[in-house]
Design an enzyme around this catalytic site. Sequence first.
Site, PDB file in Angstrom:
ATOM      1  N   ASN A  71      39.696   9.646  47.668  1.00  0.00           N
ATOM      2  CA  ASN A  71      39.064   8.915  48.975  1.00  0.00           C
ATOM      3  C   ASN A  71      38.670   7.609  48.736  1.00  0.00           C
ATOM      4  OD1 ASN A  71      37.680   8.850  51.642  1.00  0.00           O
ATOM      5  ND2 ASN A  71      37.302  11.036  51.572  1.00  0.00           N
ATOM      6  N   ARG A  72      37.980   7.002  49.524  1.00  0.00           N
ATOM      7  CA  ARG A  72      37.795   5.297  49.392  1.00  0.00           C
ATOM      8  C   ARG A  72      36.596   4.961  48.629  1.00  0.00           C
ATOM      9  NH1 ARG A  72      39.595   7.353  54.183  1.00  0.00           N
ATOM     10  NH2 ARG A  72      41.557   6.415  55.135  1.00  0.00           N
ATOM     11  N   HIS A  97      42.417   6.901  46.871  1.00  0.00           N
ATOM     12  CA  HIS A  97      43.094   8.037  46.118  1.00  0.00           C
ATOM     13  C   HIS A  97      43.337   7.445  44.717  1.00  0.00           C
ATOM     14  CE1 HIS A  97      42.363  10.567  49.136  1.00  0.00           C
ATOM     15  NE2 HIS A  97      43.543  10.245  49.917  1.00  0.00           N
ATOM     16  N   HIS A 167      45.282  17.590  47.963  1.00  0.00           N
ATOM     17  CA  HIS A 167      45.831  17.147  49.241  1.00  0.00           C
ATOM     18  C   HIS A 167      46.619  17.840  49.916  1.00  0.00           C
ATOM     19  CE1 HIS A 167      45.884  13.736  52.195  1.00  0.00           C
ATOM     20  NE2 HIS A 167      44.863  13.119  51.282  1.00  0.00           N
ATOM     21  N   GLU A 295      40.175  18.544  51.904  1.00  0.00           N
ATOM     22  CA  GLU A 295      40.109  18.099  50.683  1.00  0.00           C
ATOM     23  C   GLU A 295      38.741  18.325  50.033  1.00  0.00           C
ATOM     24  OE1 GLU A 295      41.713  14.098  50.903  1.00  0.00           O
ATOM     25  OE2 GLU A 295      42.146  14.514  53.059  1.00  0.00           O
TER      26      GLU A 295
END
Length: 333
Positions: A71-72, A97, A167, A295
């Site tokens: 993720n971010r 990621h 993912h 996820e």
Amino acid sequence: MKLTGKIDGREVHEAVLESAEARLHILSYGAVIREWRVGPREVPVTLGFRDVADYPEHSRYFGAVVGRVANRIADGRFRLDGQEIVLPVNNGPNHLHGGPRGLGKTVWEMEADGDRAVRLSYLSPDGDQGYPGAVVFSVTYRLSGTRLTCEMAGRPDRPTPINMAHHNYYTLGAIGGIRDLRLQMDVDRYLPVNETQIPTGELASVDGTRFDFRAARTLWEADPEGLGIDHCLVFRDGRDPTEPAARLRSDETGLGLSLWTEEPGVQLFDAHPFEIARPGLSGERLGPYCGLCLEAQHFPDAPNQPHFPSIIRTPENPYFQRLVVDISESAGR
């Protein structure tokens, strides 16, 4: 295992896990599940490419294990032990990621682990994609009947953030996209985000939102306006870990999915903005709503949001996640 191609001059191998009810093809590139087929009709239930050469440029992390931090991370920056850590940005202004050469975009070592399992390993050196510390990563896939267990681990030599996620883009064999799939999840909150998909810090109720899947409903029913979903949903505190955290069903194919995890959240992504230049495994067009991601992970931007569960791991407290997914006619009920 067989040689299936090369990426960046490195050999990519493929292993096959097979039971009487299911077959999986796993690549050493990105620890990717390239192909997952179920039942006597060998229905393909996830997205992937036939040609391994398509993955670096065209894949949106199809079937990959992503990290170091899934993720971010806002602006590719966070502080650790008084030091500012700067990471490469690869998603607008943010780090996504694990960066442009994260775990899902590198070649792992792969070896058989008995008849029904395969183990992948990767040594990420200190400074890899800007992260502090060296980490020994491993992923083990085990197939039993229709049930796949994926164990992800990371052992660092110093404190560093780790938040791995699998993912897969699930289709359950549905031909026309995933909006008719029926989803139920044991979630009661979600993380609102800003214009670049970074959480605001609020944990909001799913009541009356398109993120409320406490009772099963289709993606059409949840989001009739087609706004799209790419948000982290928060599993209910105190839920029974022996019960599936998420269930998915296709009326079209009769297949279902049950997912077990002990992670605190799940990033739900419906692929609404997609237009992939290469065809999928069966030659299909990969456009909007072509697959659904579930996820399981810790929360996005956790290093910058101290009230989120910590993702800092140490030699004494290494990373581990166990994900179990069953795809069959009896699952997802």
